[in-house]
Write a protein that holds these residues in place. Structure first.
Motif, PDB file in Angstrom:
ATOM      1  N   LEU A 173       0.835  -1.214   0.000  1.00 34.16           N
ATOM      2  CA  LEU A 173       0.000   0.000   0.000  1.00 34.16           C
ATOM      3  C   LEU A 173       0.860   1.250   0.000  1.00 34.16           C
ATOM      4  N   ASN A 205       1.815  -2.444   4.660  1.00 34.10           N
ATOM      5  CA  ASN A 205       1.321  -1.062   4.723  1.00 34.10           C
ATOM      6  C   ASN A 205       2.449  -0.139   5.152  1.00 34.10           C
ATOM      7  N   ILE A 212      -5.760   0.944   6.259  1.00 33.61           N
ATOM      8  CA  ILE A 212      -6.323  -0.331   6.732  1.00 33.61           C
ATOM      9  C   ILE A 212      -7.163  -0.047   7.973  1.00 33.61           C
ATOM     10  N   CYS A 229       1.181 -10.107   7.496  1.00 35.97           N
ATOM     11  CA  CYS A 229       1.242  -8.643   7.467  1.00 35.97           C
ATOM     12  C   CYS A 229       2.624  -8.088   7.796  1.00 35.97           C
ATOM     13  N   LEU A 231       3.530  -4.161   8.932  1.00 37.51           N
ATOM     14  CA  LEU A 231       2.934  -2.856   9.214  1.00 37.51           C
ATOM     15  C   LEU A 231       3.999  -1.883   9.700  1.00 37.51           C
TER      16      LEU A 231
END
Length: 380
Positions: A173, A205, A212, A229, A231
């Motif tokens: 992202l 992300n 999110i 994930c 992050l």
């Protein structure tokens, strides 16, 4: 004399010409209207909300943010008060790209899946997304890009749909954060989008936390087949949902430092100074010798492992993961301050791009040359 108030986390302020320039610094979260008395220019980062209340009684002539994102700045308020504004788009693009590559290399499996032909889905085609797509393409990876705002203007590009992206093996992202219709990015990855993902996929992300829905993410990570994930950004920073760290599918976590290489921060500082020059508030050009090229240690030429070695010579993402997870061990009341301290005291992290790799033993193979070119490394 132009008087500048700057976020204390900006780097290279001492490298700027001192002629006609006076700089003082404060913690970004503490900057208030009272601090702007007799200040001509304000330089902030993403943690300082620039509002009507902050600037309306000031004598500011310029506000600059050393970030690409501008959601923390009320540009209408600046315009209403006759204050010029500029951001630093692209300053940290390569830093963020190298963060993503470091995460993929550290985890190894997603990198290997991309090398095997699985798709990398990129959300957002600004400075970071565009550079990541270019680097990934140079590495020979299959890339899909979703950016409906640009797609509406350029029908000749083969843009992907959001569903196309959600079908990719790795999703990264890189969109700005906004709630503007018809394609808001706020909670773009919501419960419905997360339900389309499973444990064969990877979600990164490094944009803004609220892209999110973190509450929906926590629920998804508690499900039977959650996405893996990485992050770097969190809703409510510096207050984060620390329960996310207990989820096994959260493989890497960091304190919003993807764009925190030394080069990225220095680029942003230079860009804001150059805006002062364009406004003729200062005259002296920056005169710093930036032509020094660092040498890397030779690497074993074995595809993924070679790339991992190159990246980790300059940046070990596991260190940031450990530092961030240690925050969860602090008393709850101290974690937000710890988050800010990690960013404020962040080590000097230098980029891989622009370095030189000594090569011994005849001509480098085409795969090594391709990888070096993609990563911006010179073979010597």
């Amino acid at each position: 004399m132009i008087r500048v108030l700057a976020d204390q986390n900006m780097v290279g302020l001492d490298l700027l010409p001192s002629e006609g320039l006076e700089i003082r610094t404060l913690p970004g979260r503490s900057i208030s209207a009272a601090d702007l008395e007799e200040v001509d220019a304000l330089w902030v980062r993403s943690i300082t909300p620039v509002t009507q209340e902050l600037v309306q009684k000031s004598q500011l002539r310029f506000v600059g943010t050393a970030t690409a994102g501008v959601e923390h700045v009320d540009q209408d308020a600046l315009a209403a008060n006759g204050i010029r504004f500029a951001a630093a788009p692209g300053a940290n693009a390569n830093s963020v790209v190298e963060y993503v590559l470091a995460a993929l290399a550290e985890l190894q499996e997603p990198w290997e899946r991309l090398e095997a032909g699985d798709a990398l889905g990129i959300v957002g085609h600004g400075h970071v997304g565009r550079l990541l797509a270019q680097v990934a393409g140079d590495l020979g990876w299959h890339v899909k890009v979703y950016d409906p705002w640009l797609a509406a203007e350029d029908a000749e590009v083969d843009w992907a749909s959001l569903q196309d992206i959600l079908d990719c093996r790795v999703i990264s992202l890189h969109c700005s954060l906004h709630q503007q219709s018809p394609w808001p990015s706020y909670h773009l990855i919501d419960a419905e989008a997360l339900a389309a993902l499973d444990n064969r996929q990877w979600l990164i992300n490094a944009a803004r936390g609220a892209v999110i829905d973190n509450r929906a993410l926590l629920k998804h990570l508690q499900s039977e087949s959650p996405v893996n994930c990485v992050l770097d950004v969190w809703e409510g920073e510096p207050e984060c949902d620390w329960s996310l760290l207990a989820m096994p599918s959260l493989k890497l976590a960091s304190a919003h430092i993807a764009g925190y290489s030394w080069e990225a921060k220095w680029n942003a500082t230079k860009m804001l100074y150059e805006h002062l020059r364009k406004m003729q508030l200062v005259e002296t050009p920056i005169q710093i010798d930036e032509n020094t090229v660092a040498d890397l240690a030779p690497v074993q030429e074995t595809g993924c492992s070679a790339a991992r070695e190159l990246i980790q010579q300059r940046y070990t993402i596991a260190e940031d993961n450990l530092l961030f997870r240690n925050l969860a061990k602090l008393p709850a009341a101290e974690r937000a301050a710890g988050f800010d301290a990690l960013r404020r005291e962040y080590r000097k992290r230098e980029e891989l791009r622009g370095t030189r790799l000594p090569f011994v033993g005849g001509d480098a193979s085409p795969p090594l040359r391709r990888m070096a070119r993609a990563l911006g490394v010179a073979l010597a």
